[in-house]
Design an enzyme around this catalytic site. Structure first.
Site, PDB file in Angstrom:
ATOM      1  N   GLY B  42      30.111  32.734  53.780  1.00 33.62           N
ATOM      2  CA  GLY B  42      30.181  33.342  52.341  1.00 33.62           C
ATOM      3  C   GLY B  42      29.575  32.393  51.361  1.00 33.62           C
ATOM      4  N   LEU B  43      30.064  32.092  50.060  1.00 34.17           N
ATOM      5  CA  LEU B  43      29.421  31.261  49.136  1.00 34.17           C
ATOM      6  C   LEU B  43      29.802  29.917  49.627  1.00 34.17           C
ATOM      7  CD1 LEU B  43      30.993  32.683  45.703  1.00 34.17           C
ATOM      8  CD2 LEU B  43      28.515  32.516  46.569  1.00 34.17           C
ATOM      9  N   ALA B  44      30.820  29.398  50.135  1.00 36.96           N
ATOM     10  CA  ALA B  44      31.023  28.190  50.546  1.00 36.96           C
ATOM     11  C   ALA B  44      29.840  27.921  51.739  1.00 36.96           C
ATOM     12  CB  ALA B  44      32.443  28.003  51.126  1.00 36.96           C
ATOM     13  N   SER B 284      39.106  44.248  37.938  1.00 37.60           N
ATOM     14  CA  SER B 284      38.735  42.688  37.437  1.00 37.60           C
ATOM     15  C   SER B 284      39.836  42.508  36.365  1.00 37.60           C
ATOM     16  CB  SER B 284      37.650  42.665  36.966  1.00 37.60           C
ATOM     17  OG  SER B 284      37.373  41.365  36.372  1.00 37.60           O
ATOM     18  N   ARG B 330      47.906  34.720  35.876  1.00 37.58           N
ATOM     19  CA  ARG B 330      48.315  35.774  37.270  1.00 37.58           C
ATOM     20  C   ARG B 330      49.724  35.820  37.716  1.00 37.58           C
ATOM     21  NH1 ARG B 330      42.521  35.084  40.295  1.00 37.58           N
ATOM     22  NH2 ARG B 330      41.469  35.985  38.700  1.00 37.58           N
ATOM     23  N   HIS B 401      45.955  38.658  46.845  1.00 34.68           N
ATOM     24  CA  HIS B 401      44.760  38.233  46.633  1.00 34.68           C
ATOM     25  C   HIS B 401      43.762  37.180  47.040  1.00 34.68           C
ATOM     26  CE1 HIS B 401      41.100  38.706  43.946  1.00 34.68           C
ATOM     27  NE2 HIS B 401      41.377  37.675  43.191  1.00 34.68           N
ATOM     28  N   GLU B 425      37.449  28.886  50.331  1.00 36.31           N
ATOM     29  CA  GLU B 425      39.128  29.269  50.507  1.00 36.31           C
ATOM     30  C   GLU B 425      39.758  28.967  51.482  1.00 36.31           C
ATOM     31  OE1 GLU B 425      39.377  33.248  49.226  1.00 36.31           O
ATOM     32  OE2 GLU B 425      41.589  33.540  49.539  1.00 36.31           O
ATOM     33  N   ARG B 435      46.014  29.745  41.354  1.00 30.98           N
ATOM     34  CA  ARG B 435      44.529  29.346  40.898  1.00 30.98           C
ATOM     35  C   ARG B 435      44.017  30.374  39.863  1.00 30.98           C
ATOM     36  NH1 ARG B 435      39.875  32.356  41.399  1.00 30.98           N
ATOM     37  NH2 ARG B 435      40.666  34.002  43.071  1.00 30.98           N
ATOM     38  N   LEU B 441      35.108  30.961  42.880  1.00 27.55           N
ATOM     39  CA  LEU B 441      33.600  31.017  43.118  1.00 27.55           C
ATOM     40  C   LEU B 441      33.127  29.626  42.813  1.00 27.55           C
ATOM     41  CD1 LEU B 441      32.748  34.340  41.309  1.00 27.55           C
ATOM     42  CD2 LEU B 441      33.056  33.908  43.968  1.00 27.55           C
TER      43      LEU B 441
HETATM   44  C1  LIG Z   1      38.185  41.406  44.958  1.00 25.16           C
HETATM   45  C2  LIG Z   1      38.082  39.962  44.562  1.00 25.16           C
HETATM   46  C3  LIG Z   1      37.759  39.509  43.520  1.00 25.16           C
HETATM   47  C4  LIG Z   1      37.702  38.271  43.303  1.00 25.16           C
HETATM   48  N1  LIG Z   1      37.075  37.808  42.052  1.00 25.16           N
HETATM   49  C5  LIG Z   1      36.855  36.590  41.826  1.00 25.16           C
HETATM   50  C6  LIG Z   1      36.307  36.182  40.659  1.00 25.16           C
HETATM   51  O1  LIG Z   1      36.124  36.839  39.701  1.00 25.16           O
HETATM   52  N2  LIG Z   1      36.070  34.752  40.552  1.00 25.16           N
HETATM   53  C7  LIG Z   1      36.324  33.937  41.359  1.00 25.16           C
HETATM   54  O2  LIG Z   1      36.127  32.580  41.187  1.00 25.16           O
HETATM   55  N3  LIG Z   1      36.890  34.201  42.675  1.00 25.16           N
HETATM   56  C8  LIG Z   1      37.138  35.466  42.922  1.00 25.16           C
HETATM   57  N4  LIG Z   1      37.787  35.775  43.895  1.00 25.16           N
HETATM   58  C9  LIG Z   1      37.700  34.891  44.967  1.00 25.16           C
HETATM   59  C10 LIG Z   1      36.718  34.495  45.736  1.00 25.16           C
HETATM   60  O3  LIG Z   1      35.879  35.855  45.600  1.00 25.16           O
HETATM   61  C11 LIG Z   1      36.971  33.992  47.157  1.00 25.16           C
HETATM   62  O4  LIG Z   1      37.883  33.050  47.272  1.00 25.16           O
HETATM   63  C12 LIG Z   1      35.625  33.265  47.699  1.00 25.16           C
HETATM   64  O5  LIG Z   1      34.546  34.208  47.482  1.00 25.16           O
HETATM   65  C13 LIG Z   1      35.824  32.901  49.257  1.00 25.16           C
HETATM   66  O6  LIG Z   1      34.698  32.319  49.502  1.00 25.16           O
HETATM   67  P1  LIG Z   1      34.312  31.700  50.773  1.00 25.16           P
HETATM   68  O7  LIG Z   1      33.126  31.320  51.101  1.00 25.16           O
HETATM   69  O8  LIG Z   1      35.337  30.513  51.066  1.00 25.16           O
HETATM   70  O9  LIG Z   1      34.975  32.465  52.187  1.00 25.16           O
HETATM   71  P2  LIG Z   1      34.375  34.279  52.364  1.00 25.16           P
HETATM   72  O10 LIG Z   1      33.554  34.940  51.458  1.00 25.16           O
HETATM   73  O11 LIG Z   1      35.462  34.997  52.755  1.00 25.16           O
HETATM   74  O12 LIG Z   1      33.333  34.062  53.615  1.00 25.16           O
HETATM   75  C14 LIG Z   1      34.169  33.583  55.067  1.00 25.16           C
HETATM   76  C15 LIG Z   1      33.000  33.744  56.000  1.00 25.16           C
HETATM   77  O13 LIG Z   1      33.593  33.283  57.082  1.00 25.16           O
HETATM   78  C16 LIG Z   1      33.262  34.060  58.031  1.00 25.16           C
HETATM   79  N5  LIG Z   1      34.384  33.810  59.131  1.00 25.16           N
HETATM   80  C17 LIG Z   1      35.505  33.996  58.961  1.00 25.16           C
HETATM   81  N6  LIG Z   1      35.856  33.723  60.288  1.00 25.16           N
HETATM   82  C18 LIG Z   1      35.206  33.565  61.152  1.00 25.16           C
HETATM   83  C19 LIG Z   1      35.144  33.330  62.548  1.00 25.16           C
HETATM   84  N7  LIG Z   1      36.360  33.278  63.203  1.00 25.16           N
HETATM   85  N8  LIG Z   1      34.136  33.206  63.152  1.00 25.16           N
HETATM   86  C20 LIG Z   1      32.788  33.390  62.459  1.00 25.16           C
HETATM   87  N9  LIG Z   1      32.797  33.583  61.196  1.00 25.16           N
HETATM   88  C21 LIG Z   1      33.829  33.812  60.570  1.00 25.16           C
HETATM   89  C22 LIG Z   1      32.994  35.400  57.695  1.00 25.16           C
HETATM   90  O14 LIG Z   1      32.242  36.256  58.579  1.00 25.16           O
HETATM   91  C23 LIG Z   1      32.256  35.080  56.215  1.00 25.16           C
HETATM   92  O15 LIG Z   1      31.050  34.989  56.366  1.00 25.16           O
HETATM   93  C24 LIG Z   1      37.948  37.450  44.207  1.00 25.16           C
HETATM   94  C25 LIG Z   1      38.415  37.638  45.595  1.00 25.16           C
HETATM   95  C26 LIG Z   1      38.639  39.100  45.826  1.00 25.16           C
HETATM   96  C27 LIG Z   1      39.397  39.571  47.082  1.00 25.16           C
END
Ligand SMILES: Cc1cc2nc3c(=O)[nH]c(=O)nc-3n(C[C@H](O)[C@H](O)[C@H](O)COP(=O)(O)OP(=O)(O)OC[C@H]3O[C@@H](n4cnc5c(N)ncnc54)[C@H](O)[C@@H]3O)c2cc1C
Ligand code: FES
Lengths: 256, 637
Positions: B42-44, B284, B330, B401, B425, B435, B441
């Site tokens: 994901g982003l991280a 949103s 929120r 959320h 996250e 948060r 993001l």
């Molecule tokens: C609908 C919605 C809207 C949002 N809007 C906003 C916003 O406007 N602004 C904001 O700042 N935040 C927003 N957020 C929050 C934000 O999107 C998330 O917190 C953030 O994108 C999480 O990024 P991440 O990289 O940590 O995890 P994720 O994007 O969830 O990525 C997780 C990754 O881990 C992988 N993974 C997980 N478990 C395993 C495993 N066991 N084995 C292999 N791969 C695995 C998945 O395949 C994925 O690639 C929103 C969230 C939601 C639900």
């Protein structure tokens, strides 16, 4: 609660890429119009589990029309009858009591079936890997406002960048061409000033990879645009063709 | 277990600079000798994998999705914060820092948050350079909006698809490194366990979701970027496949889990429509800039919204929080919605909904402007509900959320297991008990582009790392355990589907550990969860085999971990006998119903150590000190 409907589903079942598949028929007597299409499949899978029959495999994740994971051909149309709508966002109120539906996976040699309605779309990733990026490492960026970008250009780039990579364009195309997908990325990056240095190299590499991945040629049917849940315009294909031509003539690259 | 935050001393403004100077560097020509495993794209994860590869490390990146571009980050709509002060409205790094600590209700680590605010400006530069098509003004400059309870305009956005565009930027950077051979990408490959050798994280065991093949991957460090766990509630705004397995498996191996009860309930989601409901869709928060929230003044008013005259409407957020109004944070907005619905004033078929009304805004700026701002959200609302929000107010209700809790990490983003780093996250680091909008993001990308790539170098340069390959016995053991767990799930052959158990658990968690929590309710949940878990392991029915794509089996393994993890959430919520941010213990509220903290007793991070299935986890406390931000009762009146 609104009244429920009775539907007949003919679902493509195929255990794996090499085994031959066929349609299996299911009747669902009580579909709520408020359900999403995938929730209807959830309900069906729940009942199959109860009966000890293996559930139907289908891809999905966000169920908000943005991740591009879902994709079912419904009565011959990728993502079904509603324009600008992914399968997961399609709701059953678009159907009526007594309808008979045919559910198939995306069909293309570049997207082999993995199981039932699930296909392998990694060929799309390889097209991006060929050049669908701007080469800028973390740390080397100038201030974000250092390069002004006119609102119109930014909006147009965003129109192209809205592609979710679902593959409906390929599924809809009689030639299974990936031109719209590729053109969307070429257009997004090629429109922006940041994308200029690699513009002509990018388009040549991406198109070459697209050809290598067994996608068909584009013969201007425009079915891709009609089926695109994000409404991406085939104008981007014309734009890509111009870049490709210019690239081949003025900036030819060695392709291996 | 010892919790050392490793947050640098000295003035907070200089601490990240000083820390970077003090960290050891890996010689550029040695970087290619290190293998780093990144789980999650994901982003991280994608930003971290790409950046570490740019630096020269060998990266292996894993995702259970069929492409890195599908990670749940793609769904973020509203925007990303940065203290650029492009609008000249008084924003600064200090203000973003202050707002984030206050918004988190004083339960985060100051040094981390300050660093986040500092880095926020670099993120926007980086993303713009990658070609992220942020919204622009006519003059070509970047556009901003105010978002999520901020009184300055510091949120950058790309229509309603900010997460998508940021993720595609990171995905493209990752794709470039894949094509250069610096990242080996494994899609449809799920991490089933982390592997420790001599107390250090040295690899992972994975399962290929298409073939069922179980494999081992060794490296010098492991990074988890596996996202949040809101799907513990079954219904949430998260993507269907989000889950806690990776984090929970690490927890079982010794990584402390911090503040698991801090779960954010988002105020603006489309209400539940029936039993078939599989997920809840977020509308949103940016909509609250133009929408006004209201319910009828009298209970059980079934009139259509248009038939309820102005004088009989209660714009309760504007009434209760005159200075923030519809933009109240929120947690506060969510609880206010619950309160009016509990009074019988909720709207829609279920009575669990409130109106978000755009009539005034449409009158003021016209339908076209509203369409330009929110067109895609309005369309989505109409597709799902069949109602036209230009004509009739939207119905919304809060839904789970985001999870502020996560694996405990120090200032270097390393967990209590040496070498196991956690970003995005999945960690607990920056948001305290609540948060702010548009900050997730920012945090994910800060961790991935600008923090972890440095701190992991310090670890690699200072740790003693013996050569370990995937032929080490620790891998064979872990593989055997994973295979046995999957076989066990297949062998039960009971009567109930995985989903039915997930729903049962989720409903219990929503009722007892959701928007409002009580001591009695949490204690009940702690009695109920082990019973559900026991039934699950006796009666779940997973059909098919483990040797090919089997979506029920995937889900079963993930839900199995929720069965244990849910208990941890309740233990944490019970221990925290105060209200703070999103954690609302009904016993602790101010006279006007706001969360009432108890700083003397609970100004700590609760980091839980695993003690075996069914045993109460062990609590460790990281005391939080506030040198810069003065502790105060949050007020948004
Ligand atoms: C609908 C919605 C809207 C949002 N809007 C906003 C916003 O406007 N602004 C904001 O700042 N935040 C927003 N957020 C929050 C934000 O999107 C998330 O917190 C953030 O994108 C999480 O990024 P991440 O990289 O940590 O995890 P994720 O994007 O969830 O990525 C997780 C990754 O881990 C992988 N993974 C997980 N478990 C395993 C495993 N066991 N084995 C292999 N791969 C695995 C998945 O395949 C994925 O690639 C929103 C969230 C939601 C639900
Ligand atoms: S499931 Fe994400 S687009 Fe349909």
């Amino acid at each position: 609660m609104s009244e429920t409907m009775k539907l007949v589903l003919n679902v493509w079942r195929q255990p794996d890429a090499t085994t031959k598949g066929d349609f299996e028929r299911f009747e669902i007597p009580d579909v709520s119009p408020d359900m999403s299409f995938l929730e209807m499949l959830d309900v069906l899978n729940e009942r199959l589990t109860q009966k000890g029959q293996e559930t139907i495999a289908f891809d999905h994740d966000c169920r908000e029309g943005i991740c591009g994971t879902c994709g079912i051909v419904i009565n011959g149309v990728p993502h079904g009858p509603q324009k600008l709508t992914t399968t997961c966002q399609l709701h059953m109120r678009k159907f009526k009591d007594g309808d008979e539906l045919w559910l198939e996976p995306w069909r293309s040699t570049a997207f082999p079936v993995i199981k039932d309605l699930v296909v392998d779309r990694s060929s799309f990733d390889r097209i991006i890997q060929a050049g669908g990026f701007i080469s800028v490492g973390a740390g080397s960026a100038p201030d974000a406002n250092a390069i002004p970008i006119g609102k119109e250009v930014a909006e147009q780039a965003m129109d192209a960048a809205a592609c979710i990579g679902c593959g409906a364009c390929v599924a809809a195309c009689p030639n299974a061409s990936a031109m719209l997908f590729t053109a969307a990325k070429v257009g997004h990056l090629g429109l922006l000033p940041q994308g200029q240095p690699e513009r002509y190299e990018r388009v040549q590499k991406m198109v070459a990879t697209m050809d290598n991945e067994n996608f068909g040629a584009c013969t201007n049917h425009a079915e891709c645009e009609a089926s695109c849940p994000k409404g991406i315009s085939i104008d981007f294909i014309a734009m890509m063709n111009r870049d490709l031509l210019k690239g081949a003539v003025q900036h030819p690259i060695e392709l291996d | 277990m010892e919790l050392r935050s490793n947050a640098p001393d000295g003035p907070i403004q200089d601490s990240w600079d000083n820390h970077r100077f003090n960290m050891k560097l890996v010689n550029p020509s040695n970087k290619r000798k290190y293998d780093v495993i990144v789980v999650g794209s994901g982003l991280a994860g994608a930003s971290a994998a790409a950046t570490m590869a740019e630096l020269g490390y060998n990266v292996k990146c894993f995702t259970f999705h069929d492409s890195p571009r599908r990670a749940h980050s793609i769904a973020a709509q509203g925007g990303i914060n940065a203290a650029k002060n492009y609008q000249n409205d008084g924003d600064s790094i200090y203000r973003l820092f202050y707002d984030t600590v206050k918004g988190g209700d004083f339960r985060s680590r100051e040094a981390n948050v300050y660093r986040l605010a500092q880095i926020s400006v670099n993120i926007i530069d980086q993303c713009a350079a990658q070609g992220v098509p942020f919204a622009r003004e006519y003059g070509g400059m970047l556009s901003n909006r105010s978002f999520g309870g901020a009184q300055v305009s510091r949120t950058f956005y790309a229509r309603g698809q900010t997460g998508q565009q940021l993720l595609l930027g990171a995905y493209q950077a990752l794709s470039r490194q894949i094509s250069l051979g610096k990242v080996e990408m494994f899609t449809k490959c799920e991490m089933m366990d982390v592997v420790l050798v001599d107390g250090q994280a040295r690899g992972i065991v994975t399962r290929d979701l298409n073939t069922g093949e179980i494999s081992s991957h060794a490296g010098h460090a492991v990074v988890l970027a596996t996202g949040g766990y809101s799907t513990a509630f079954y219904l949430s705004t998260n993507a269907m496949n989000c889950n806690v397995m990776a984090a929970f498996r690490a927890h079982r191996k010794g990584a402390a889990f911090a503040n698991p009860c801090y779960t954010q309930i988002h105020p603006t989601c489309i209400p539940v429509s029936g039993d078939h409901q599989s997920k809840l869709t977020l509308m949103s928060e940016s909509l609250r800039n133009d929408g006004r929230v209201w319910v009828p003044k009298k209970a059980n008013d079934t009139r259509a919204p248009g038939d309820i005259p102005e004088g009989e409407r209660d714009y309760y957020l504007e009434r209760k929080y005159p200075s923030f109004g519809n933009l109240a944070p929120r947690d506060i907005s969510s609880r206010a919605a619950k309160e009016v619905c509990d009074e019988g004033r909720g709207v829609g078929p279920s009575g669990f909904g409130v109106y978000l009304d755009f009539a005034d805004a449409i009158g003021r700026v016209g339908e076209d402007t509203i369409r330009e701002r929110y067109g895609n959200l309005f369309d989505m609302y109409e597709r799902i509900t069949g109602e036209n929000p230009y004509k009739r107010p939207m119905r919304i209700y809060p839904a789970p959320h985001y999870t502020m809790g996560g694996l405990w990490v120090d200032y270097n983003l390393m967990s209590t297991i040496d070498g196991l780093h956690v970003i995005g996250e999945a960690n607990f680091s920056d948001h305290g008990a609540n948060r702010l909008g548009a900050s997730a993001l920012m945090q994910g990308l800060a961790d991935g582009y600008f923090v972890l790539p440095y701190t992991i170098g310090n670890y690699l340069a200072s740790a003693k790392l013996d050569p370990v390959g995937n032929d080490h016995t620790a891998f064979a053991e872990a593989e055997a355990q994973v295979a046995a767990r999957m076989q066990r799930l297949l062998d039960i052959n009971g009567t109930r589907s995985v989903d039915s158990f997930h729903k049962e658990l989720g409903r219990l968690m929503w009722e007892k550990c959701g928007m409002a929590r009580t001591e009695a309710g949490l204690k009940e949940a702690l009695v109920e969860i082990p019973k559900i878990r026991e039934r699950f392991w006796k009666d779940v029915r997973v059909l098919g085999s483990g040797e090919s794509l089997n979506q029920s089996l995937e889900k079963a393994a993930r839900v199995a971990d929720f069965m244990e993890f849910a208990e941890l959430m309740c233990h944490d919520a019970l221990d925290r006998d105060e209200s703070c941010g999103a954690h609302f213990r009904t016993e602790h509220q101010t006279d006007d119903g706001e969360a009432k903290r108890n700083d003397e007793k609970y100004s700590y991070v609760a980091a839980w150590e695993y003690q075996g299935e069914g045993n109460a986890p062990k609590l460790h406390k990281e005391q939080l000190d506030f040198e810069y931000v003065k502790l105060a009762q949050r007020s948004y009146k």
